[in-house]
Design a protein around this motif. Structure first.
Motif, short mmCIF file in Angstrom:
data_model
loop_
_atom_site.label_atom_id
_atom_site.label_comp_id
_atom_site.label_asym_id
_atom_site.label_seq_id
_atom_site.Cartn_x
_atom_site.Cartn_y
_atom_site.Cartn_z
N ARG A 1 24.07 -48.24 -0.96
CA ARG A 1 24.90 -49.14 -0.14
C ARG A 1 25.49 -50.25 -0.99
NH1 ARG A 1 23.93 -54.08 2.31
NH2 ARG A 1 21.77 -54.04 1.58
N LEU A 2 24.65 -50.95 -1.75
CA LEU A 2 25.14 -52.07 -2.55
C LEU A 2 26.00 -51.60 -3.72
CD1 LEU A 2 22.21 -54.65 -2.69
CD2 LEU A 2 24.39 -54.84 -1.47
N GLU A 3 25.70 -50.43 -4.26
CA GLU A 3 26.54 -49.91 -5.34
C GLU A 3 27.96 -49.63 -4.84
OE1 GLU A 3 26.51 -46.53 -8.89
OE2 GLU A 3 24.95 -46.51 -7.34
N ALA A 4 28.05 -49.10 -3.61
CA ALA A 4 29.37 -48.85 -3.02
C ALA A 4 30.12 -50.16 -2.81
CB ALA A 4 29.22 -48.10 -1.70
N VAL A 5 29.40 -51.20 -2.36
CA VAL A 5 30.01 -52.52 -2.19
C VAL A 5 30.50 -53.03 -3.55
CG1 VAL A 5 29.56 -54.93 -1.62
CG2 VAL A 5 28.70 -53.12 -0.13
N GLU B 1 37.44 -66.17 -5.58
CA GLU B 1 38.53 -65.26 -5.20
C GLU B 1 38.04 -64.15 -4.27
OE1 GLU B 1 41.12 -64.88 -9.14
OE2 GLU B 1 38.97 -65.13 -9.50
N THR B 2 36.84 -63.66 -4.53
CA THR B 2 36.28 -62.58 -3.70
C THR B 2 35.03 -63.07 -3.01
OG1 THR B 2 37.13 -60.80 -5.11
CG2 THR B 2 35.27 -60.28 -3.70
N VAL B 3 34.94 -62.83 -1.70
CA VAL B 3 33.74 -63.13 -0.93
C VAL B 3 33.14 -61.82 -0.45
CG1 VAL B 3 32.84 -64.13 1.22
CG2 VAL B 3 34.43 -65.44 -0.19
N GLN C 1 40.21 -61.62 -1.74
CA GLN C 1 39.58 -60.38 -1.31
C GLN C 1 38.32 -60.69 -0.51
OE1 GLN C 1 37.37 -57.98 -4.19
NE2 GLN C 1 38.38 -56.11 -3.45
N LEU C 2 38.16 -59.97 0.57
CA LEU C 2 36.93 -59.98 1.35
C LEU C 2 36.34 -58.58 1.31
CD1 LEU C 2 37.98 -61.96 4.58
CD2 LEU C 2 36.73 -62.85 2.61
N VAL C 3 35.07 -58.48 0.95
CA VAL C 3 34.37 -57.20 0.97
C VAL C 3 33.22 -57.36 1.95
CG1 VAL C 3 33.19 -55.43 -0.35
CG2 VAL C 3 35.00 -56.77 -1.43
N LEU C 4 33.34 -56.71 3.09
CA LEU C 4 32.43 -56.93 4.21
C LEU C 4 31.72 -55.63 4.58
CD1 LEU C 4 34.97 -58.95 6.39
CD2 LEU C 4 33.36 -59.87 4.69
N GLN C 5 30.42 -55.73 4.80
CA GLN C 5 29.66 -54.55 5.19
C GLN C 5 28.83 -54.92 6.42
OE1 GLN C 5 25.79 -53.62 4.12
NE2 GLN C 5 26.32 -52.65 6.07
N ARG D 1 24.00 -45.04 8.10
CA ARG D 1 25.38 -44.91 7.66
C ARG D 1 26.04 -46.28 7.75
NH1 ARG D 1 24.16 -40.92 11.39
NH2 ARG D 1 23.78 -38.88 10.45
N TYR D 2 26.66 -46.68 6.67
CA TYR D 2 27.22 -48.03 6.59
C TYR D 2 28.73 -47.98 6.38
CZ TYR D 2 22.32 -49.29 5.78
OH TYR D 2 20.97 -49.45 5.89
N GLU D 3 29.42 -48.91 7.01
CA GLU D 3 30.86 -49.05 6.83
C GLU D 3 31.15 -50.27 5.98
OE1 GLU D 3 33.17 -48.90 10.45
OE2 GLU D 3 31.77 -47.51 11.40
N ILE D 4 32.02 -50.11 5.00
CA ILE D 4 32.45 -51.22 4.15
C ILE D 4 33.95 -51.43 4.37
CG2 ILE D 4 32.50 -52.16 1.81
CD1 ILE D 4 30.42 -49.93 1.10
N ILE D 5 34.31 -52.68 4.61
CA ILE D 5 35.70 -53.03 4.92
C ILE D 5 36.19 -53.99 3.85
CG2 ILE D 5 37.23 -54.10 6.62
CD1 ILE D 5 34.98 -53.48 8.73
N VAL D 6 37.32 -53.66 3.23
CA VAL D 6 37.92 -54.52 2.21
C VAL D 6 39.24 -55.04 2.75
CG1 VAL D 6 38.76 -54.65 -0.16
CG2 VAL D 6 36.88 -53.10 0.41
N ALA D 7 39.42 -56.37 2.67
CA ALA D 7 40.63 -56.98 3.22
C ALA D 7 41.23 -57.97 2.23
CB ALA D 7 40.32 -57.67 4.54
N GLU D 8 42.55 -58.12 2.32
CA GLU D 8 43.29 -59.08 1.52
C GLU D 8 44.25 -59.84 2.43
OE1 GLU D 8 45.29 -56.72 -1.38
OE2 GLU D 8 43.45 -56.14 -2.45
#
Length: 229
Positions: free
Chosen positions: A9-13, A90-92, A117-121, A152-159
């Motif tokens: 999970r964290l590696e994918a993030v 810059e990235t949270v 960038q936001l990387v949210l899980q 199963r985890y969803e990761i959402i990346v937003a700008e």
């Protein structure tokens, strides 16, 4: 000293974090992610935010053990209160929390943004997170699902950007529902079966006129519609 190894999970993030950005990881789980990103040379500086002394001590221990005290700053704070504009973040990253809590964290300190960038899980309520992003000037640019054990985890990346999402996009993810990878299919097939059991029990109890029956029935139909698209 061996480098930190991450869970799937964290590696994918970590793989979704933009390279060479200054990162803030809120609720860091022993600072593993920040440590990994620095050790891999992907980011030069990181801030770790923890809301309680116990997790903060765990994070500090990891950072000290890996000899990264000059590059990773561990701070005691509630959510994004760990970050100031002067930090130049810059990235949270906010991972491993409920979606409503992630939404609250983002909302409480939205004057800090927009971040590049936001990387949210979010573990739950992914639709609420997606809705918040759209309503607050972010566009989803990537999504990924990862499997770890039975979860199963969803990761959402937003700008920063403008985006319009349909109800289906909010629920299933604008990228995930188009790609329909095997983890996506497993998740929603499992959810469909779970909801069908609820319907069967309501039917056995003579509750077919119950509003809940109709609500769940609509959810089942929507999942069937998306999976067959």
């Amino acid at each position: 000293m061996p480098q930190v190894k991450l869970s799937p999970r964290l590696e994918a993030v970590a793989n979704l974090v933009d390279a060479k950005k200054r990162v803030a990881d809120i609720g860091s789980d022993h600072a593993y992610l920040a440590t990994y990103l620095v050790e891999q040379g992907k980011v030069a500086q990181a801030i770790v935010g923890e809301v309680a002394f116990g997790p903060l001590d765990n994070a500090k221990h990891t950072v000290a053990t890996q000899g990264l005290g000059s590059q990773i700053d561990c701070r005691l704070a509630d959510g994004l209160a760990a970050v100031s504009k002067e930090d130049g973040v810059e990235t949270v990253v906010i991972a491993g929390m409920g979606g409503l809590l992630i939404k609250k964290i983002l909302n409480d300190q939205k004057q800090l943004g927009p971040f590049s960038q936001l990387v949210l899980q979010p573990n739950t309520d992914q639709d609420a997170v997606r809705a918040w992003l759209v309503e607050n000037g972010y566009a989803i640019v990537k999504e990924q699902m990862v499997e770890e054990g039975e979860h199963r985890y969803e990761i959402i990346v937003a700008e920063p950007g403008k985006q319009t999402l349909s109800a289906d996009d909010l629920t299933f993810g604008p990228f995930l529902r188009k790609e329909q990878g095997h983890i996506f299919l497993q998740k929603w097939q499992h959810e469909q079966k779970r909801l069908q059991l609820v319907l069967d029990r309501l039917k056995e109890a003579g509750q077919v006129d119950n509003p809940k029956y109709h609500q769940v029935s609509e959810k089942v139909k929507k999942i069937q519609e998306v999976l067959s698209a």
